[in-house]
Design an enzyme around this catalytic site. Structure first.
Site, short mmCIF file in Angstrom:
data_model
loop_
_atom_site.label_atom_id
_atom_site.label_comp_id
_atom_site.label_asym_id
_atom_site.label_seq_id
_atom_site.Cartn_x
_atom_site.Cartn_y
_atom_site.Cartn_z
N ALA A 41 4.48 4.12 2.86
CA ALA A 41 4.03 2.89 2.20
C ALA A 41 4.24 1.73 3.19
O ALA A 41 4.91 1.90 4.22
CB ALA A 41 4.82 2.64 0.93
N LYS A 42 3.71 0.60 2.90
CA LYS A 42 3.94 -0.58 3.74
C LYS A 42 3.53 -1.81 2.96
O LYS A 42 2.70 -1.73 2.04
CB LYS A 42 3.11 -0.50 5.02
CG LYS A 42 3.60 -1.38 6.14
CD LYS A 42 4.70 -0.71 6.94
CE LYS A 42 5.20 -1.59 8.07
NZ LYS A 42 6.10 -0.84 8.98
N GLY A 43 4.11 -2.96 3.32
CA GLY A 43 3.75 -4.19 2.63
C GLY A 43 3.64 -5.34 3.61
O GLY A 43 4.04 -5.22 4.77
N VAL A 77 0.85 -1.19 0.00
CA VAL A 77 0.00 0.00 0.00
C VAL A 77 0.89 1.24 0.00
O VAL A 77 1.81 1.35 0.80
CB VAL A 77 -0.93 0.02 1.25
CG1 VAL A 77 -1.74 1.32 1.29
CG2 VAL A 77 -1.85 -1.18 1.25
#
Ligand code: NAD
Length: 425
Positions: free
Chosen positions: A114-116, A69
């Site tokens: 952001a992050k995953g 995201v």
């Protein structure tokens, strides 16, 4: 239209995304005319869900769900870790990406958030399976990551080896070595000195500064740490080195208490060799709920979100809470702690040391010129202390919590950038 209208999420007040939305609502009165942009903060710019299929060692085919995201890119490329955990959801990754946006702006790094994550229990995978999951996930999110667009890093259950595989996979796909696509890499692959300890060090530095302002001496202070991984163990070690007593530690294997204070270096080496703190030779093993009753001056939640609930906040003895983890305190608990006069140094500043040194790593990769550990720590400490000073001033000026003050400083920077860039088309 309100963000709760996002059709694909159903936040509750205590869920990570619900917690984040409540934090944004609290900052609106301090945004002035920028408040017309506030909905921007409540919507991730881009959310990617990917299927990660791999052939397991036994010949079966397993599918895992992965996410990346990009919450907001107004101030620069996306930045944020990748989490491997069986409970990861899109909604959780959205919240974590949003906190990255706020965090990067709070310490004034030229990044968005952001992050995953992958819904997988890496402890159940062999090394070969773990490598396959990592590489396939990297290829799938390769559509949106890159040194100039979105730069992943380690988070819960991911580490330098996983970053090395991610860097290699991305590099193979683009046909050139791209060290700047991830941070938290091993040193000989373009990693930065000081990165491994950076988050825990940032927790310590902001904690030391906050304690000084509270008149709380570190010498002899009683510290409780939840989560004894990268962040919690380093913070515990630095507090112990400053003369504090680490009297309670909890991780996924159990809770240990020791009124005299643990030998933190020995506990770290036990935890690393045994995969957790359980079975350590000193201290008493107690039930997990007991952790929250332990008499302490400083609490460091450094595990997962939502751990500091209203009920736990009511009985907490600490005067100072240092949020090593992301989103450990639910909004109701935040209010209770504020009423009780407990100072909370929020995640979005407290654990920003990791992304700050990640930024140093990225800069070093572009210039292929590497700094000494001493230089890294000097720059890191300067940024953390300066950011906390700024936020402290905002908090005093408006009589607001450090969390709302951090959001006020950060959201103003994000929304100014948004306004200056304008909307396209
Ligand atoms: P890690 O995987 O190294 O360690 C996580 C720790 O939490 C482990 O000790 C694990 O046993 C413990 N834990 C897991 N579930 C638990 C539970 N239910 N109860 C108690 N303990 C539990 O992860 P990390 O990198 O130290 O990250 C910890 C937190 O810090 C996360 O919220 C992460 O998002 C945040 N964070 C990490 C970094 C970083 O640079 N690593 C940076 C900023 C924020």
């Amino acid at each position: 239209m309100s963000s709760s209208a996002l059709s694909y999420v159903h936040p509750t007040t205590d869920s990570p995304w619900g917690t984040y939305l409540a934090q944004v609502d609290r900052v609106v009165p301090y945004l002035g005319k920028l408040d017309r942009w506030v909905e921007t903060l409540k919507r991730p710019k881009r959310s990617l869900i990917v299927d990660v299929p791999i052939e397991m060692d036994d010949g079966s085919i397993a599918h895992f769900e992965g996410y990346r995201v990009q919450h907001n890119l107004s101030r620069g490329p996306g930045k944020g870790g990748v989490r491997f955990h069986p409970d990861v959801t899109l909604e959780e990754v959205m919240a974590l990406s949003a906190w990255m946006t706020v965090k990067c702006a709070a310490v004034n790094l030229p990044y968005g958030g952001a992050k995953g994550g992958i819904r997988v229990d890496p402890k159940k995978l062999s090394r070969t399976e773990l490598e396959k999951v990592t590489r396939r996930y990297t290829s799938e999110i390769g559509l949106i990551i890159g040194p100039h667009s979105d730069i992943p890093a380690p988070d819960v259950n991911t580490n330098g080896q996983i970053m090395a595989w991610m860097m290699d996979t991305y590099s193979m796909n683009v046909g050139a070595t791209a060290t700047g696509v991830v941070t938290g890499k091993p040193i000989h692959l373009g990693g930065s000195l000081g990165r491994v300890k950076a988050t825990g060090r940032g927790v310590f530095v902001t904690g030391r500064e906050a304690a000084r302002r509270l008149g709380l001496k570190l010498e002899g202070a009683r510290v409780a740490v939840q989560g004894f991984g990268n962040v919690g163990s380093v913070a515990a070690e630095l507090f112990a080195q400053a003369g504090a007593k680490v009297v309670a530690v909890q991780d996924h294997t159990g809770t240990l208490v020791n009124d005299k204070g643990f030998d933190v270096a020995a506990l770290i080496s036990h935890s690393q060799s045994q995969g957790g703190i359980a079975g350590f030779h000193s201290g008493e093993q107690v039930g997990n709920d007991e952790f929250w009753n332990v008499h302490c001056d400083v609490l460091i939640p450094a595990a997962l979100e939502g751990q500091l609930t209203a009920e736990r906040a009511r009985k907490l003895s600490a005067r100072l809470v240092l949020e090593g983890a992301n989103g450990p305190t639910v909004p109701e608990a935040d209010d209770i702690l504020a009423e009780r006069g407990v100072l909370v140094v929020p995640d979005v500043i407290c654990n920003a040391g990791g992304v700050t040194v990640s930024y140093f790593e990225w800069v070093q990769d572009f210039s292929s010129f590497f700094w000494s550990e001493e230089e890294i720590y000097q720059r890191l400490d300067r940024i953390m202390v300066g950011a906390l000073d700024n936020i402290w001033e905002k908090s005093t000026q408006h009589g607001i919590t450090l969390r709302t003050a951090t959001f006020a400083v950060a959201c103003e920077r994000i929304l100014i950038a948004r306004e200056e860039r304008g909307l396209y088309p």
